[in-house]
Design a protein around this motif. Structure first.
Motif, PDB file in Angstrom:
ATOM      1  N   UNK A   1       0.866  -1.182   0.000  1.00 50.30           N
ATOM      2  CA  UNK A   1       0.000   0.000   0.000  1.00 50.30           C
ATOM      3  C   UNK A   1       0.900   1.228   0.000  1.00 50.30           C
ATOM      4  N   UNK A   2       0.556   2.146  -0.878  1.00 50.58           N
ATOM      5  CA  UNK A   2       1.375   3.340  -1.005  1.00 50.58           C
ATOM      6  C   UNK A   2       0.462   4.549  -1.157  1.00 50.58           C
ATOM      7  N   UNK A   3       0.790   5.624  -0.443  1.00 52.15           N
ATOM      8  CA  UNK A   3      -0.002   6.838  -0.543  1.00 52.15           C
ATOM      9  C   UNK A   3       0.165   7.450  -1.928  1.00 52.15           C
ATOM     10  N   UNK A   4      -0.947   7.774  -2.549  1.00 50.91           N
ATOM     11  CA  UNK A   4      -0.963   8.404  -3.871  1.00 50.91           C
ATOM     12  C   UNK A   4      -1.916   9.583  -3.840  1.00 50.91           C
ATOM     13  N   UNK A   5      -1.737  10.483  -4.793  1.00 52.22           N
ATOM     14  CA  UNK A   5      -2.593  11.663  -4.900  1.00 52.22           C
ATOM     15  C   UNK A   5      -3.673  11.383  -5.931  1.00 52.22           C
ATOM     16  N   UNK A   6      -4.919  11.610  -5.523  1.00 55.96           N
ATOM     17  CA  UNK A   6      -6.054  11.352  -6.392  1.00 55.96           C
ATOM     18  C   UNK A   6      -6.787  12.614  -6.783  1.00 55.96           C
ATOM     19  N   UNK A   7      -8.058  12.438  -7.117  1.00 55.22           N
ATOM     20  CA  UNK A   7      -8.891  13.545  -7.569  1.00 55.22           C
ATOM     21  C   UNK A   7      -8.963  14.628  -6.502  1.00 55.22           C
ATOM     22  N   UNK A   8      -8.856  15.866  -6.954  1.00 58.44           N
ATOM     23  CA  UNK A   8      -8.920  16.998  -6.039  1.00 58.44           C
ATOM     24  C   UNK A   8      -7.714  17.128  -5.133  1.00 58.44           C
ATOM     25  N   UNK A   9      -6.647  16.386  -5.411  1.00 56.42           N
ATOM     26  CA  UNK A   9      -5.444  16.444  -4.580  1.00 56.42           C
ATOM     27  C   UNK A   9      -5.547  15.629  -3.307  1.00 56.42           C
ATOM     28  N   UNK A  10      -6.664  14.900  -3.136  1.00 54.49           N
ATOM     29  CA  UNK A  10      -6.814  14.060  -1.941  1.00 54.49           C
ATOM     30  C   UNK A  10      -5.940  12.816  -2.069  1.00 54.49           C
ATOM     31  N   UNK A  11      -5.389  12.390  -0.954  1.00 53.39           N
ATOM     32  CA  UNK A  11      -4.539  11.196  -0.977  1.00 53.39           C
ATOM     33  C   UNK A  11      -5.360   9.953  -0.625  1.00 53.39           C
ATOM     34  N   UNK A  12      -4.881   8.819  -1.085  1.00 52.77           N
ATOM     35  CA  UNK A  12      -5.504   7.535  -0.796  1.00 52.77           C
ATOM     36  C   UNK A  12      -4.413   6.473  -0.809  1.00 52.77           C
ATOM     37  N   UNK A  13      -4.741   5.311  -0.298  1.00 54.75           N
ATOM     38  CA  UNK A  13      -3.807   4.189  -0.264  1.00 54.75           C
ATOM     39  C   UNK A  13      -4.005   3.338  -1.514  1.00 54.75           C
ATOM     40  N   UNK A  14      -3.051   3.368  -2.414  1.00 52.53           N
ATOM     41  CA  UNK A  14      -3.088   2.592  -3.648  1.00 52.53           C
ATOM     42  C   UNK A  14      -2.572   1.186  -3.337  1.00 52.53           C
ATOM     43  N   UNK A  15      -3.317   0.178  -3.758  1.00 51.27           N
ATOM     44  CA  UNK A  15      -2.966  -1.219  -3.471  1.00 51.27           C
ATOM     45  C   UNK A  15      -2.321  -1.846  -4.701  1.00 51.27           C
ATOM     46  N   UNK A  16      -1.171  -2.482  -4.492  1.00 52.78           N
ATOM     47  CA  UNK A  16      -0.476  -3.192  -5.570  1.00 52.78           C
ATOM     48  C   UNK A  16       0.090  -4.491  -4.999  1.00 52.78           C
ATOM     49  N   UNK A  17       0.434  -5.414  -5.888  1.00 52.83           N
ATOM     50  CA  UNK A  17       1.214  -6.555  -5.436  1.00 52.83           C
ATOM     51  C   UNK A  17       2.626  -6.050  -5.180  1.00 52.83           C
ATOM     52  N   UNK A  18       3.248  -6.529  -4.094  1.00 48.69           N
ATOM     53  CA  UNK A  18       4.605  -6.100  -3.775  1.00 48.69           C
ATOM     54  C   UNK A  18       5.569  -6.709  -4.789  1.00 48.69           C
ATOM     55  N   UNK A  19       6.345  -5.848  -5.429  1.00 47.53           N
ATOM     56  CA  UNK A  19       7.304  -6.297  -6.440  1.00 47.53           C
ATOM     57  C   UNK A  19       8.749  -5.963  -6.052  1.00 47.53           C
ATOM     58  N   UNK A  20       8.918  -5.266  -4.943  1.00 45.52           N
ATOM     59  CA  UNK A  20      10.263  -4.898  -4.476  1.00 45.52           C
ATOM     60  C   UNK A  20      10.534  -5.514  -3.116  1.00 45.52           C
ATOM     61  N   UNK A  21      11.806  -5.488  -2.756  1.00 42.76           N
ATOM     62  CA  UNK A  21      12.183  -5.928  -1.411  1.00 42.76           C
ATOM     63  C   UNK A  21      11.445  -5.069  -0.383  1.00 42.76           C
ATOM     64  N   UNK A  22      11.256  -5.619   0.791  1.00 45.44           N
ATOM     65  CA  UNK A  22      10.565  -4.907   1.865  1.00 45.44           C
ATOM     66  C   UNK A  22      11.316  -3.630   2.246  1.00 45.44           C
ATOM     67  N   UNK A  23      12.648  -3.656   2.166  1.00 48.78           N
ATOM     68  CA  UNK A  23      13.468  -2.506   2.573  1.00 48.78           C
ATOM     69  C   UNK A  23      13.849  -1.607   1.388  1.00 48.78           C
ATOM     70  N   UNK A  24      13.032  -1.572   0.356  1.00 46.70           N
ATOM     71  CA  UNK A  24      13.364  -0.844  -0.871  1.00 46.70           C
ATOM     72  C   UNK A  24      13.630   0.651  -0.637  1.00 46.70           C
ATOM     73  N   UNK A  25      12.925   1.240   0.324  1.00 48.98           N
ATOM     74  CA  UNK A  25      13.151   2.655   0.643  1.00 48.98           C
ATOM     75  C   UNK A  25      13.381   2.814   2.140  1.00 48.98           C
ATOM     76  N   UNK A  26      14.298   2.021   2.659  1.00 50.38           N
ATOM     77  CA  UNK A  26      14.542   2.022   4.103  1.00 50.38           C
ATOM     78  C   UNK A  26      15.008   3.370   4.632  1.00 50.38           C
ATOM     79  N   UNK A  27      15.604   4.190   3.750  1.00 48.09           N
ATOM     80  CA  UNK A  27      16.052   5.510   4.186  1.00 48.09           C
ATOM     81  C   UNK A  27      14.924   6.545   4.152  1.00 48.09           C
ATOM     82  N   UNK A  28      13.737   6.144   3.689  1.00 45.46           N
ATOM     83  CA  UNK A  28      12.589   7.037   3.675  1.00 45.46           C
ATOM     84  C   UNK A  28      12.546   8.012   2.513  1.00 45.46           C
ATOM     85  N   UNK A  29      13.475   7.911   1.580  1.00 39.21           N
ATOM     86  CA  UNK A  29      13.535   8.828   0.444  1.00 39.21           C
ATOM     87  C   UNK A  29      12.830   8.186  -0.753  1.00 39.21           C
ATOM     88  N   UNK A  30      11.726   8.807  -1.231  1.00 40.18           N
ATOM     89  CA  UNK A  30      11.033   8.245  -2.397  1.00 40.18           C
ATOM     90  C   UNK A  30      11.912   8.315  -3.645  1.00 40.18           C
TER      91      UNK A  30
END
Length: 175
Positions: A38-67
């Motif tokens: 689940x990843x926060x994404x920007x939707x209609x009107x600039x509102x954010x929502x949790x976008x659901x995808x199958x995980x395709x990366x390692x769990x620690x893909x952004x361990x430093x917190x930098x997108x």
């Protein structure tokens, strides 16, 4: 459009259920961590929502917190992740976002808030794409290859703006 989205997403979920089940098993066997991401994404009107995808990366893909934008040959992608990304199977859980009303089948692809902030500063009219619901697929995805830079985002925005200005059920069916 909402009826088209719900009926279409429901039918696609039913048809894709066996593939989704096999994908979930493959992800579980390939690497530790959750099946869904689940990843926060920007939707209609600039509102954010949790976008659901199958995980395709390692769990620690952004361990430093930098997108980071995913790159071709990204070492963070798992073995199963490479296959499901290439076949776009990783996107199938977004049909749940469509049924729940956060997304549409067709529209501009939703982006992460950090990238939206960056692109808003760099590209004129970037926020106009948020005047419609984001989509699982869109005109930019059909007309332009995978993008991973500000320049790519600017080019894709041209297609997104065309969609925003001309969206219709016919255009959705064409896409």
């Amino acid at each position: 459009k909402r009826v088209f989205d719900v009926v279409g997403a429901g039918a696609l979920l039913a048809l894709a259920a066996p593939v989704m089940l096999l994908t979930a098993v493959a992800i579980r066997l390939d690497s530790r961590g959750p099946v869904f991401y689940r990843q926060e994404r920007v939707g209609q009107g600039g509102r954010t929502f949790q976008c659901i995808k199958f995980r395709s990366m390692r769990v620690d893909a952004e361990r430093d917190g930098v997108p980071r934008w995913a790159q071709a040959g990204d070492p963070r992608v798992t073995r199963v992740g490479r296959v499901i990304r290439q076949l776009r199977i990783d996107e199938l859980p977004q049909l749940i976002n469509v049924v729940s009303g956060e997304m549409s089948l067709v529209g501009p692809r939703p982006e992460r808030p950090a990238f939206v902030a960056q692109l808003r500063e760099s590209i004129r009219f970037y926020d106009v794409r948020h005047s419609v619901k984001p989509g699982v697929t869109g005109w930019a995805q059909v007309r332009y290859s995978y993008g991973a830079s500000v320049e790519d985002a600017a080019r894709k925005l041209q297609f997104d703006l065309y969609y925003v200005k001309n969206h219709s059920l016919f255009l959705d069916l064409l896409i």
